[in-house]
Design a protein around this motif. Sequence first.
Motif, mmCIF file in Angstrom:
data_model
loop_
_atom_site.group_PDB
_atom_site.id
_atom_site.type_symbol
_atom_site.label_atom_id
_atom_site.label_comp_id
_atom_site.label_asym_id
_atom_site.label_seq_id
_atom_site.Cartn_x
_atom_site.Cartn_y
_atom_site.Cartn_z
ATOM 1 N N PRO A 156 34.638 31.325 41.389
ATOM 2 C CA PRO A 156 34.323 30.002 40.846
ATOM 3 C C PRO A 156 35.310 29.617 39.742
ATOM 4 O O PRO A 156 35.570 30.401 38.824
ATOM 5 N N CYS A 157 35.847 28.406 39.833
ATOM 6 C CA CYS A 157 36.780 27.965 38.793
ATOM 7 C C CYS A 157 36.036 27.534 37.532
ATOM 8 O O CYS A 157 36.588 27.566 36.429
ATOM 9 N N GLY A 158 34.784 27.074 37.712
ATOM 10 C CA GLY A 158 33.967 26.682 36.572
ATOM 11 C C GLY A 158 34.085 25.237 36.150
ATOM 12 O O GLY A 158 33.298 24.769 35.320
ATOM 13 N N SER A 159 35.029 24.495 36.718
ATOM 14 C CA SER A 159 35.231 23.125 36.237
ATOM 15 C C SER A 159 35.350 22.083 37.339
ATOM 16 O O SER A 159 35.416 20.890 37.042
ATOM 17 N N HIS B 284 40.240 28.343 44.317
ATOM 18 C CA HIS B 284 40.899 29.607 44.644
ATOM 19 C C HIS B 284 40.918 29.853 46.151
ATOM 20 O O HIS B 284 41.825 30.530 46.650
ATOM 21 N N ALA B 285 39.935 29.311 46.867
ATOM 22 C CA ALA B 285 39.899 29.493 48.318
ATOM 23 C C ALA B 285 41.106 28.832 48.978
ATOM 24 O O ALA B 285 41.720 29.395 49.899
ATOM 25 N N ALA C 51 38.839 35.394 37.804
ATOM 26 C CA ALA C 51 37.549 34.811 38.164
ATOM 27 C C ALA C 51 36.951 35.448 39.409
ATOM 28 O O ALA C 51 35.771 35.266 39.705
ATOM 29 N N GLY C 52 37.767 36.196 40.157
ATOM 30 C CA GLY C 52 37.302 36.804 41.394
ATOM 31 C C GLY C 52 36.730 38.192 41.230
ATOM 32 O O GLY C 52 36.546 38.897 42.228
ATOM 33 N N ALA C 53 36.447 38.593 39.997
ATOM 34 C CA ALA C 53 35.882 39.922 39.757
ATOM 35 C C ALA C 53 34.728 39.825 38.776
ATOM 36 O O ALA C 53 34.796 39.072 37.794
ATOM 37 N N THR D 266 25.676 32.418 43.059
ATOM 38 C CA THR D 266 26.293 32.298 41.747
ATOM 39 C C THR D 266 26.597 33.737 41.342
ATOM 40 O O THR D 266 25.726 34.458 40.848
ATOM 41 N N VAL D 267 27.832 34.167 41.590
ATOM 42 C CA VAL D 267 28.102 35.600 41.617
ATOM 43 C C VAL D 267 27.865 36.287 40.273
ATOM 44 O O VAL D 267 27.394 37.437 40.232
ATOM 45 N N ARG D 268 28.163 35.625 39.166
ATOM 46 C CA ARG D 268 27.999 36.291 37.872
ATOM 47 C C ARG D 268 26.516 36.508 37.545
ATOM 48 O O ARG D 268 26.177 37.404 36.775
ATOM 49 N N ARG D 269 25.668 35.725 38.127
ATOM 50 C CA ARG D 269 24.227 35.914 37.977
ATOM 51 C C ARG D 269 23.683 36.820 39.075
ATOM 52 O O ARG D 269 22.988 37.800 38.812
#
Length: 361
Positions: free
Chosen positions: A90-93, A108-109, A143-145, A308-311
């Motif tokens: 996720p770029c976040g923005s 990023h995809a 962002a991919g990790a 939502t990968v970080r969660r």
Amino acid sequence: MKAAVLNQIGDTKLELRDDVSTADVGPREIRIRVKATGVCHSDLSAMDGTLPALAPGIIGHEGAGVVTEIGSLVDTLAVGDHVIVTFVPPCGSCPNCLRGQPHLCAIHAIAAFTTPRFRVGDTPVFGYAGLGTFAEELVIPAAGAVKIAEDIPFEIAALVACGVMTGVGAVINTAKVEPGSTVVVIGCGGVGVSVIQGARLAGAAQIIAVDPVLDKHGTARHFGATHATTPDGLAALNAELAGSMGFDYAFDVVGIPATIRSAWDNARRGGTVVVVGAGRADAMVEFSAQELFLHDKRLLGSFYGGATVRRDYLRLLGLWREGRLDLAGMISKRITLDEINDGLDALRGPGTLIRQIVTFE
């Protein structure tokens, strides 16, 4: 370093080489030493052209490892961190991230199809889905990790990167299955088993597993299915359990027109149909305008389990720690990178493998 190279789309074998190198680490990128990666059916789909991929390329998209280098602008990770990778960073923005759908972030995809991540000699080589975990090292956006605790085994962590996230997420995030409901799951491979586990976690009262391979029925029951049947037996089970009215939720985890249509037909009026399987771009499913109107069903796609990968990565690992999500039981076989083609051949067969894990010493 060693890596398994797909020379052209349509090849059924990967070429194992030891002269592969990664791209240099950019300011917002990291280098990861891969410690474990899953062999996923989507890797086969990339090889045969079902899913978009570039060749020459390194396949593999479900992995975990250790950060060995960080770019000058990376402040969220450090050398030595243990991480799980994601093929949708996720770029976040962007608009998708800001509306709460980071799994649909394309920043990023898109870059994955324009930025080679590896080299073989002077030849640029792409990483499948921006990753390429069938290699000893990769360079990806920071962002991919997602950082994880150091006591989590890498093979357990790798499972979360795709199959488990896709399956459990389809239940929890996409369908939002309610306690006490009825669920039918068509296709009981690694992702299907994860859907079954998600339905169990959500409190479904009945979970019906459907697969033509009889040996998979016992596996499905082990992970939480209350009933199991072949496709030919589904109508009878629908009649027995639901008076032929259908189930509250129907998940297709195969991705072909016949199984998607079966999921629709076996969901009740007003029920929810979720397409989890990754199908071909030219595979068409037919519905009449009248049935779409009269049946009042929700037809949902589920890409990457709405993650939502970080969660969600950490939530899944929390459930694993508490013994509520069986990840170790999903590992059918541990192999080395030298055995990757044998692993892919096994995945093509009708056997009962859930997940093969490539471990890197």
